[in-house]
Design a protein around this motif. Structure first.
Motif, PDB file in Angstrom:
ATOM      1  N   HIS A 140       2.503   3.394  -9.747  1.00 19.96           N
ATOM      2  CA  HIS A 140       2.233   1.999 -10.135  1.00 19.96           C
ATOM      3  C   HIS A 140       3.484   1.183  -9.864  1.00 19.96           C
ATOM      4  O   HIS A 140       4.611   1.680  -9.950  1.00 19.96           O
ATOM      5  CB  HIS A 140       1.763   1.882 -11.586  1.00 19.96           C
ATOM      6  CG  HIS A 140       2.825   2.016 -12.628  1.00 19.96           C
ATOM      7  ND1 HIS A 140       3.799   1.050 -12.865  1.00 19.96           N
ATOM      8  CD2 HIS A 140       3.053   2.980 -13.552  1.00 19.96           C
ATOM      9  CE1 HIS A 140       4.569   1.437 -13.860  1.00 19.96           C
ATOM     10  NE2 HIS A 140       4.137   2.597 -14.302  1.00 19.96           N
ATOM     11  N   SER A 199       4.024   7.415   1.418  1.00 21.96           N
ATOM     12  CA  SER A 199       4.253   6.622   2.621  1.00 21.96           C
ATOM     13  C   SER A 199       4.839   5.272   2.229  1.00 21.96           C
ATOM     14  O   SER A 199       4.856   4.905   1.057  1.00 21.96           O
ATOM     15  CB  SER A 199       2.940   6.399   3.364  1.00 21.96           C
ATOM     16  OG  SER A 199       2.076   5.615   2.569  1.00 21.96           O
ATOM     17  N   GLY A 200       5.317   4.529   3.197  1.00 26.82           N
ATOM     18  CA  GLY A 200       5.803   3.185   2.923  1.00 26.82           C
ATOM     19  C   GLY A 200       7.305   3.130   2.688  1.00 26.82           C
ATOM     20  O   GLY A 200       7.941   4.139   2.400  1.00 26.82           O
ATOM     21  N   GLN A 230       0.836  -1.200   0.000  1.00 26.05           N
ATOM     22  CA  GLN A 230       0.000   0.000   0.000  1.00 26.05           C
ATOM     23  C   GLN A 230       0.868   1.247   0.000  1.00 26.05           C
ATOM     24  O   GLN A 230       1.888   1.304   0.679  1.00 26.05           O
ATOM     25  CB  GLN A 230      -0.895   0.019   1.245  1.00 26.05           C
ATOM     26  CG  GLN A 230      -2.106  -0.864   1.152  1.00 26.05           C
ATOM     27  CD  GLN A 230      -3.222  -0.240   0.332  1.00 26.05           C
ATOM     28  OE1 GLN A 230      -3.086   0.886  -0.135  1.00 26.05           O
ATOM     29  NE2 GLN A 230      -4.304  -0.981   0.141  1.00 26.05           N
ATOM     30  N   VAL A 231       0.454   2.198  -0.784  1.00 23.00           N
ATOM     31  CA  VAL A 231       1.160   3.479  -0.859  1.00 23.00           C
ATOM     32  C   VAL A 231       0.131   4.589  -0.698  1.00 23.00           C
ATOM     33  O   VAL A 231      -0.908   4.584  -1.353  1.00 23.00           O
ATOM     34  CB  VAL A 231       1.891   3.644  -2.206  1.00 23.00           C
ATOM     35  CG1 VAL A 231       2.551   5.005  -2.280  1.00 23.00           C
ATOM     36  CG2 VAL A 231       2.916   2.536  -2.384  1.00 23.00           C
ATOM     37  N   GLN A 232       0.435   5.529   0.155  1.00 27.16           N
ATOM     38  CA  GLN A 232      -0.408   6.718   0.291  1.00 27.16           C
ATOM     39  C   GLN A 232       0.358   7.913  -0.227  1.00 27.16           C
ATOM     40  O   GLN A 232       1.558   8.073   0.070  1.00 27.16           O
ATOM     41  CB  GLN A 232      -0.815   6.912   1.754  1.00 27.16           C
ATOM     42  CG  GLN A 232      -1.759   5.824   2.256  1.00 27.16           C
ATOM     43  CD  GLN A 232      -2.237   6.081   3.671  1.00 27.16           C
ATOM     44  OE1 GLN A 232      -1.483   6.527   4.517  1.00 27.16           O
ATOM     45  NE2 GLN A 232      -3.511   5.797   3.923  1.00 27.16           N
ATOM     46  N   ASP A 247      -2.096   2.479  -9.669  1.00 25.21           N
ATOM     47  CA  ASP A 247      -2.861   1.867  -8.591  1.00 25.21           C
ATOM     48  C   ASP A 247      -3.163   2.831  -7.439  1.00 25.21           C
ATOM     49  O   ASP A 247      -4.145   2.634  -6.721  1.00 25.21           O
ATOM     50  CB  ASP A 247      -2.090   0.680  -8.019  1.00 25.21           C
ATOM     51  CG  ASP A 247      -1.873  -0.404  -9.064  1.00 25.21           C
ATOM     52  OD1 ASP A 247      -0.790  -1.005  -9.087  1.00 25.21           O
ATOM     53  OD2 ASP A 247      -2.812  -0.638  -9.855  1.00 25.21           O
ATOM     54  N   TYR A 248      -2.304   3.805  -7.252  1.00 23.57           N
ATOM     55  CA  TYR A 248      -2.444   4.689  -6.089  1.00 23.57           C
ATOM     56  C   TYR A 248      -2.449   6.145  -6.539  1.00 23.57           C
ATOM     57  O   TYR A 248      -1.674   6.524  -7.428  1.00 23.57           O
ATOM     58  CB  TYR A 248      -1.303   4.441  -5.095  1.00 23.57           C
ATOM     59  CG  TYR A 248      -1.206   3.003  -4.657  1.00 23.57           C
ATOM     60  CD1 TYR A 248      -0.254   2.156  -5.209  1.00 23.57           C
ATOM     61  CD2 TYR A 248      -2.100   2.493  -3.724  1.00 23.57           C
ATOM     62  CE1 TYR A 248      -0.172   0.836  -4.823  1.00 23.57           C
ATOM     63  CE2 TYR A 248      -2.028   1.163  -3.334  1.00 23.57           C
ATOM     64  CZ  TYR A 248      -1.065   0.338  -3.887  1.00 23.57           C
ATOM     65  OH  TYR A 248      -1.001  -0.969  -3.508  1.00 23.57           O
ATOM     66  N   TRP A 249      -3.295   6.927  -5.874  1.00 19.89           N
ATOM     67  CA  TRP A 249      -3.494   8.319  -6.259  1.00 19.89           C
ATOM     68  C   TRP A 249      -3.516   9.232  -5.046  1.00 19.89           C
ATOM     69  O   TRP A 249      -3.994   8.834  -3.977  1.00 19.89           O
ATOM     70  CB  TRP A 249      -4.826   8.468  -7.006  1.00 19.89           C
ATOM     71  CG  TRP A 249      -4.821   7.810  -8.342  1.00 19.89           C
ATOM     72  CD1 TRP A 249      -5.078   6.492  -8.615  1.00 19.89           C
ATOM     73  CD2 TRP A 249      -4.508   8.431  -9.585  1.00 19.89           C
ATOM     74  NE1 TRP A 249      -4.949   6.265  -9.960  1.00 19.89           N
ATOM     75  CE2 TRP A 249      -4.604   7.433 -10.590  1.00 19.89           C
ATOM     76  CE3 TRP A 249      -4.169   9.730  -9.969  1.00 19.89           C
ATOM     77  CZ2 TRP A 249      -4.363   7.704 -11.939  1.00 19.89           C
ATOM     78  CZ3 TRP A 249      -3.936   9.984 -11.302  1.00 19.89           C
ATOM     79  CH2 TRP A 249      -4.035   8.986 -12.268  1.00 19.89           C
ATOM     80  N   TYR A 251       8.226   1.818  -7.104  1.00 21.43           N
ATOM     81  CA  TYR A 251       7.067   2.338  -7.820  1.00 21.43           C
ATOM     82  C   TYR A 251       7.477   3.389  -8.840  1.00 21.43           C
ATOM     83  O   TYR A 251       8.307   4.257  -8.555  1.00 21.43           O
ATOM     84  CB  TYR A 251       6.073   2.969  -6.848  1.00 21.43           C
ATOM     85  CG  TYR A 251       5.316   1.961  -6.020  1.00 21.43           C
ATOM     86  CD1 TYR A 251       5.866   1.452  -4.845  1.00 21.43           C
ATOM     87  CD2 TYR A 251       4.066   1.499  -6.425  1.00 21.43           C
ATOM     88  CE1 TYR A 251       5.187   0.510  -4.093  1.00 21.43           C
ATOM     89  CE2 TYR A 251       3.376   0.562  -5.667  1.00 21.43           C
ATOM     90  CZ  TYR A 251       3.950   0.069  -4.508  1.00 21.43           C
ATOM     91  OH  TYR A 251       3.272  -0.862  -3.775  1.00 21.43           O
TER      92      TYR A 251
END
Length: 127
Positions: free
Chosen positions: A100, A25-26, A1-3, A115-117, A32
């Protein structure tokens, strides 16, 4: 998971510069690819720029921003940055950063591959 969290937007005049930052984050940020997209009301989200994972050796720029915008990443700080120079009124939009995973195998340029926004930051350029 990435924020992801964007910052740096604002109201500027044509010809000015802005620097957008995307804090992630992460502990796997380097794995990515990062992209910057923008969207105006009634329009589809479009790619502005993207940078590959790890060292960021590969970059992509939309034709409309080539020579004016520069994308970079700092894996030690979990940050991706979009330096925007010579801004034009047509650059007015909400800007989003996205991520991504490197497992995709290539540097994606379409929103559906990300995948993350982040939540977006408004950039307004007055003439």
């Amino acid at each position: 998971q990435v924020q992801l969290l964007e910052s740096g937007g604002g109201l500027v005049q044509a010809g000015d510069s802005l620097r957008l930052s995307c804090a992630a984050s992460g502990r796997t940020f380097s794995t990515y690819a990062m992209g910057w997209f923008r969207q105006t009301p009634g329009s589809e989200r479009e790619v502005v720029s993207a940078i590959s994972w790890s060292s960021g050796r590969s970059t992509y720029y939309a034709e409309s921003v080539k020579g004016r915008f520069t994308i970079s990443r700092d894996n030690a700080k979990n940050t991706a940055t979009l330096q925007m120079n010579s801004l034009k009124p047509d650059d007015t939009a909400v800007y989003y950063c996205a991520a991504h995973p490197s497992g995709l195998g290539y540097l994606a340029k379409t929103p559906n591959r990300y995948d993350y926004w982040g939540q977006g930051t408004q950039v307004t350029v007055s003439s």
